[in-house]
Design a protein around this motif. Structure first.
Motif, PDB file in Angstrom:
ATOM      1  N   LEU A 109      45.949  -3.991  -0.987  1.00  0.00           N
ATOM      2  CA  LEU A 109      46.844  -4.042  -2.137  1.00  0.00           C
ATOM      3  C   LEU A 109      47.689  -2.768  -2.217  1.00  0.00           C
ATOM      4  CD1 LEU A 109      47.807  -5.507  -4.668  1.00  0.00           C
ATOM      5  CD2 LEU A 109      45.920  -4.444  -5.907  1.00  0.00           C
ATOM      6  N   ILE A 110      47.063  -1.625  -1.993  1.00  0.00           N
ATOM      7  CA  ILE A 110      47.807  -0.354  -2.022  1.00  0.00           C
ATOM      8  C   ILE A 110      48.873  -0.344  -0.935  1.00  0.00           C
ATOM      9  CG2 ILE A 110      47.617   2.131  -1.607  1.00  0.00           C
ATOM     10  CD1 ILE A 110      44.850   1.951  -3.022  1.00  0.00           C
ATOM     11  N   ARG A 111      48.518  -0.756   0.288  1.00  0.00           N
ATOM     12  CA  ARG A 111      49.493  -0.793   1.383  1.00  0.00           C
ATOM     13  C   ARG A 111      50.632  -1.769   1.070  1.00  0.00           C
ATOM     14  NH1 ARG A 111      44.779   0.303   3.886  1.00  0.00           N
ATOM     15  NH2 ARG A 111      44.102  -1.839   4.150  1.00  0.00           N
ATOM     16  N   GLU A 112      50.306  -2.906   0.479  1.00  0.00           N
ATOM     17  CA  GLU A 112      51.328  -3.889   0.111  1.00  0.00           C
ATOM     18  C   GLU A 112      52.297  -3.306  -0.913  1.00  0.00           C
ATOM     19  OE1 GLU A 112      51.187  -7.917  -2.457  1.00  0.00           O
ATOM     20  OE2 GLU A 112      49.835  -7.880  -0.716  1.00  0.00           O
ATOM     21  N   ARG A 113      51.750  -2.613  -1.897  1.00  0.00           N
ATOM     22  CA  ARG A 113      52.614  -2.000  -2.922  1.00  0.00           C
ATOM     23  C   ARG A 113      53.489  -0.902  -2.318  1.00  0.00           C
ATOM     24  NH1 ARG A 113      50.548  -3.901  -7.946  1.00  0.00           N
ATOM     25  NH2 ARG A 113      50.278  -6.064  -7.339  1.00  0.00           N
ATOM     26  N   GLU A 114      52.942  -0.139  -1.379  1.00  0.00           N
ATOM     27  CA  GLU A 114      53.735   0.908  -0.719  1.00  0.00           C
ATOM     28  C   GLU A 114      54.880   0.294   0.068  1.00  0.00           C
ATOM     29  OE1 GLU A 114      50.673   2.920   1.472  1.00  0.00           O
ATOM     30  OE2 GLU A 114      50.273   4.333  -0.166  1.00  0.00           O
ATOM     31  N   LEU A 115      54.624  -0.806   0.769  1.00  0.00           N
ATOM     32  CA  LEU A 115      55.684  -1.493   1.515  1.00  0.00           C
ATOM     33  C   LEU A 115      56.765  -2.013   0.566  1.00  0.00           C
ATOM     34  CD1 LEU A 115      53.653  -3.511   4.184  1.00  0.00           C
ATOM     35  CD2 LEU A 115      55.264  -1.644   4.609  1.00  0.00           C
ATOM     36  N   GLU A 116      56.344  -2.605  -0.544  1.00  0.00           N
ATOM     37  CA  GLU A 116      57.308  -3.099  -1.536  1.00  0.00           C
ATOM     38  C   GLU A 116      58.147  -1.952  -2.077  1.00  0.00           C
ATOM     39  OE1 GLU A 116      55.024  -5.079  -4.528  1.00  0.00           O
ATOM     40  OE2 GLU A 116      54.615  -6.823  -3.258  1.00  0.00           O
ATOM     41  N   ASP A 164      58.830   0.920  -0.563  1.00  0.00           N
ATOM     42  CA  ASP A 164      59.739   1.356   0.508  1.00  0.00           C
ATOM     43  C   ASP A 164      60.923   0.406   0.640  1.00  0.00           C
ATOM     44  OD1 ASP A 164      58.043   3.467   0.958  1.00  0.00           O
ATOM     45  OD2 ASP A 164      57.118   2.593   2.756  1.00  0.00           O
ATOM     46  N   MET A 165      60.678  -0.902   0.586  1.00  0.00           N
ATOM     47  CA  MET A 165      61.757  -1.884   0.699  1.00  0.00           C
ATOM     48  C   MET A 165      62.712  -1.762  -0.484  1.00  0.00           C
ATOM     49  SD  MET A 165      59.985  -5.242   2.534  1.00  0.00           S
ATOM     50  CE  MET A 165      59.925  -6.143   1.072  1.00  0.00           C
ATOM     51  N   ARG A 166      62.176  -1.566  -1.676  1.00  0.00           N
ATOM     52  CA  ARG A 166      63.003  -1.409  -2.869  1.00  0.00           C
ATOM     53  C   ARG A 166      63.888  -0.159  -2.739  1.00  0.00           C
ATOM     54  NH1 ARG A 166      58.964  -1.376  -6.428  1.00  0.00           N
ATOM     55  NH2 ARG A 166      58.541  -3.574  -6.224  1.00  0.00           N
ATOM     56  N   GLU A 167      63.307   0.925  -2.230  1.00  0.00           N
ATOM     57  CA  GLU A 167      64.059   2.174  -2.045  1.00  0.00           C
ATOM     58  C   GLU A 167      65.201   1.964  -1.057  1.00  0.00           C
ATOM     59  OE1 GLU A 167      63.770   5.338  -3.424  1.00  0.00           O
ATOM     60  OE2 GLU A 167      62.504   4.288  -4.876  1.00  0.00           O
ATOM     61  N   ARG A 168      64.943   1.232   0.044  1.00  0.00           N
ATOM     62  CA  ARG A 168      65.980   0.988   1.048  1.00  0.00           C
ATOM     63  C   ARG A 168      67.102   0.136   0.492  1.00  0.00           C
ATOM     64  NH1 ARG A 168      62.510  -1.295   5.484  1.00  0.00           N
ATOM     65  NH2 ARG A 168      60.739  -0.306   4.535  1.00  0.00           N
ATOM     66  N   VAL A 169      66.737  -0.861  -0.318  1.00  0.00           N
ATOM     67  CA  VAL A 169      67.756  -1.756  -0.885  1.00  0.00           C
ATOM     68  C   VAL A 169      68.614  -1.016  -1.897  1.00  0.00           C
ATOM     69  CG1 VAL A 169      68.055  -3.789  -2.354  1.00  0.00           C
ATOM     70  CG2 VAL A 169      66.444  -3.868  -0.462  1.00  0.00           C
ATOM     71  N   LEU A 170      68.002  -0.178  -2.693  1.00  0.00           N
ATOM     72  CA  LEU A 170      68.738   0.512  -3.748  1.00  0.00           C
ATOM     73  C   LEU A 170      69.516   1.736  -3.254  1.00  0.00           C
ATOM     74  CD1 LEU A 170      66.072   0.334  -6.595  1.00  0.00           C
ATOM     75  CD2 LEU A 170      68.124  -1.072  -6.314  1.00  0.00           C
ATOM     76  N   SER A 171      69.217   2.213  -2.068  1.00  0.00           N
ATOM     77  CA  SER A 171      69.933   3.405  -1.594  1.00  0.00           C
ATOM     78  C   SER A 171      71.122   3.067  -0.726  1.00  0.00           C
ATOM     79  CB  SER A 171      69.003   4.327  -0.834  1.00  0.00           C
ATOM     80  OG  SER A 171      68.400   3.656   0.251  1.00  0.00           O
TER      81      SER A 171
END
Length: 90
Positions: A74-81, A83-90
């Protein structure tokens, strides 16, 4: 309402009465007869917070799969989410 004792001296609580009294699995019933044994009083006893917590822990253990780190996953899944959110928003 009438119930029947089984050969091992158990009886069911009628569904209508259980709904009316909000009885749930795990509710304890305290049985007591009057001095003449003619009237039986039954009192519902709700499980303690400790007992409820114990049951919840057992449910968790029951569904835990060997070799699986659900919390780590669950922690790894949240970290991936994240990271993906950061890439989309930047």
């Amino acid at each position: 309402m009438i119930t029947t004792l089984t050969p091992d001296l158990t009886t069911a609580v009628p569904a209508e009465l259980a709904r009316q009294l909000n009885l749930r699995p795990g509710t304890q019933l305290d049985w007591e007869a009057d001095a003449d044994g003619l009237v039986i009083h039954v009192k519902a006893i709700e499980p303690s917070r400790e007992e409820l917590l114990k049951r919840v822990r057992e449910l968790g253990r029951k569904h835990k799969r060997e070799g699986v780190d659900a919390i780590g996953d669950l922690i790894r899944e949240r970290e991936l989410e994240h990271d993906m959110r950061e890439r989309v928003l930047s």
